[in-house]
Design a protein around this motif. Structure first.
Motif, PDB file in Angstrom:
ATOM      1  N   PHE A 154      -4.608   6.607  -2.877  1.00 10.91           N
ATOM      2  CA  PHE A 154      -3.935   5.518  -2.575  1.00 10.91           C
ATOM      3  C   PHE A 154      -3.648   4.484  -3.399  1.00 10.91           C
ATOM      4  N   VAL A 176      -0.167  -4.997   3.840  1.00 12.55           N
ATOM      5  CA  VAL A 176      -1.614  -5.502   3.898  1.00 12.55           C
ATOM      6  C   VAL A 176      -1.488  -6.460   5.125  1.00 12.55           C
ATOM      7  N   SER A 177      -1.967  -6.184   6.354  1.00  9.18           N
ATOM      8  CA  SER A 177      -1.825  -7.233   7.151  1.00  9.18           C
ATOM      9  C   SER A 177      -3.128  -7.758   7.443  1.00  9.18           C
ATOM     10  N   TYR A 218      -3.261   0.105  -3.869  1.00  8.42           N
ATOM     11  CA  TYR A 218      -3.145  -1.223  -3.156  1.00  8.42           C
ATOM     12  C   TYR A 218      -2.003  -2.094  -4.005  1.00  8.42           C
ATOM     13  N   GLY A 258      -3.654  -8.176  13.941  1.00 12.75           N
ATOM     14  CA  GLY A 258      -2.652  -8.045  14.822  1.00 12.75           C
ATOM     15  C   GLY A 258      -2.391  -6.661  15.276  1.00 12.75           C
ATOM     16  N   LEU A 259      -1.759  -6.194  16.291  1.00 11.27           N
ATOM     17  CA  LEU A 259      -1.409  -4.866  16.745  1.00 11.27           C
ATOM     18  C   LEU A 259      -0.755  -3.930  15.869  1.00 11.27           C
ATOM     19  N   ALA A 260       0.050  -4.835  14.806  1.00  9.85           N
ATOM     20  CA  ALA A 260       0.886  -3.984  14.009  1.00  9.85           C
ATOM     21  C   ALA A 260       0.109  -3.977  12.670  1.00  9.85           C
ATOM     22  N   LYS A 261      -1.178  -4.038  12.686  1.00 11.14           N
ATOM     23  CA  LYS A 261      -2.107  -4.059  11.602  1.00 11.14           C
ATOM     24  C   LYS A 261      -1.933  -2.632  10.796  1.00 11.14           C
ATOM     25  N   ASN A 262      -1.472  -2.700   9.532  1.00 11.25           N
ATOM     26  CA  ASN A 262      -1.659  -1.483   8.909  1.00 11.25           C
ATOM     27  C   ASN A 262      -1.164  -0.038   9.138  1.00 11.25           C
ATOM     28  N   ILE A 263      -0.060  -0.359   9.995  1.00 17.29           N
ATOM     29  CA  ILE A 263       0.697   0.923  10.521  1.00 17.29           C
ATOM     30  C   ILE A 263       1.419   1.491   9.121  1.00 17.29           C
ATOM     31  N   GLN A 264       1.236   2.916   8.928  1.00 17.03           N
ATOM     32  CA  GLN A 264       1.637   3.552   7.613  1.00 17.03           C
ATOM     33  C   GLN A 264       2.814   4.419   8.356  1.00 17.03           C
ATOM     34  N   TYR A 265       3.717   4.244   7.462  1.00 15.49           N
ATOM     35  CA  TYR A 265       5.103   4.932   7.582  1.00 15.49           C
ATOM     36  C   TYR A 265       5.200   6.297   6.627  1.00 15.49           C
ATOM     37  N   ASN A 270       0.819  -1.356  -0.162  1.00 17.27           N
ATOM     38  CA  ASN A 270      -0.008  -0.040   0.098  1.00 17.27           C
ATOM     39  C   ASN A 270       0.817   1.343  -0.317  1.00 17.27           C
TER      40      ASN A 270
END
Lengths: 111, 117
Positions: free
Chosen positions: B48, B96-97, B50, B100-107, B31
């Protein structure tokens, strides 16, 4: 239509005290919530997150609280440090990929 | 460390010019996103993507287009720059997760401050 609202554009606290940043959202279907921190001339960086199945997540000095019935999210920073001075954005994820941000709160921590 | 690089930190363009903002990520993220940041409005999603050659409109796509010919690169195009497009532009990427807690964190990249005169 703002789906994520941060009603306080700025907050000033004394070093060592607690900072509480607030965020309200409109859609009860949002399932993942995040806080980002942004320093001037830099991009936002991920700080802490919480899933809708929890009501609290803690990471060192940072704790995020989620009140689903009130559709309210808050970030607590204890103790606050001058280096925490930045703009804080809350964000929500839905549809597995889309993220929406609030307008941000500028936190100033005074020495 | 995840690295998202935006080609320019500052740009000054004239009204009517065609403007290209480039973004490259080195983490093989599926993404990629383009936002603009304006005071009091926070970050607003422009477009955006995908996957390569895929694009989706965000909240404010008018006046913009995008291109994603390679997985690591996502370009934002202002076909005919206008003064109301003066803003800070931020690129981001994420996996694309499945959850979980790290789901889709954007950098995010450091941003490009564009001034249209």
């Amino acid at each position: 239509d703002q789906q994520v609202k941060q009603n306080s554009p700025s907050l000033s606290v004394q070093e060592g005290r607690i900072s509480i940043l607030n965020c309200d959202y409109t859609n009860s279907m949002f399932d993942y919530f995040l806080w980002y921190k942004k320093y001037p001339a830099e991009g936002p960086t991920f700080l802490i997150s919480i899933s809708s199945i929890k009501d609290k997540n803690e990471d060192g000095r940072f704790t995020v609280f989620l009140n689903k019935s009130a559709k309210h999210l808050s970030l607590h920073i204890v103790p606050s440090q001058p280096g925490d001075s930045a703009v804080y954005f809350c964000a929500v994820i839905y549809n597995n990929n889309d993220m929406r941000f609030g307008a941000g709160t500028r936190l100033t921590v005074k020495p | 460390d995840v690295k998202v690089t935006q080609s320019s930190r500052y740009l000054v363009k004239r009204t009517g010019e065609k403007v290209f903002l480039e973004c490259v990520q080195d983490m093989d993220h599926e993404n990629m996103f383009w936002y603009r940041q304006d005071p009091g409005l926070g970050l607003r999603l422009i477009y955006f993507s995908y996957d390569v050659k895929m694009k989706e409109k965000g909240d404010i796509p008018e006046g913009y287009s995008v291109s994603r010919e390679k997985k690591e690169r996502f370009s934002l195009i202002l076909e005919s720059a206008s003064t109301n497009q003066t803003s800070m532009y931020l690129c981001a990427s994420s996996f694309v997760s499945a959850g979980g807690l790290a789901k889709n964190i954007q950098y995010f990249g450091a941003g490009t401050r564009l001034s249209v005169l």
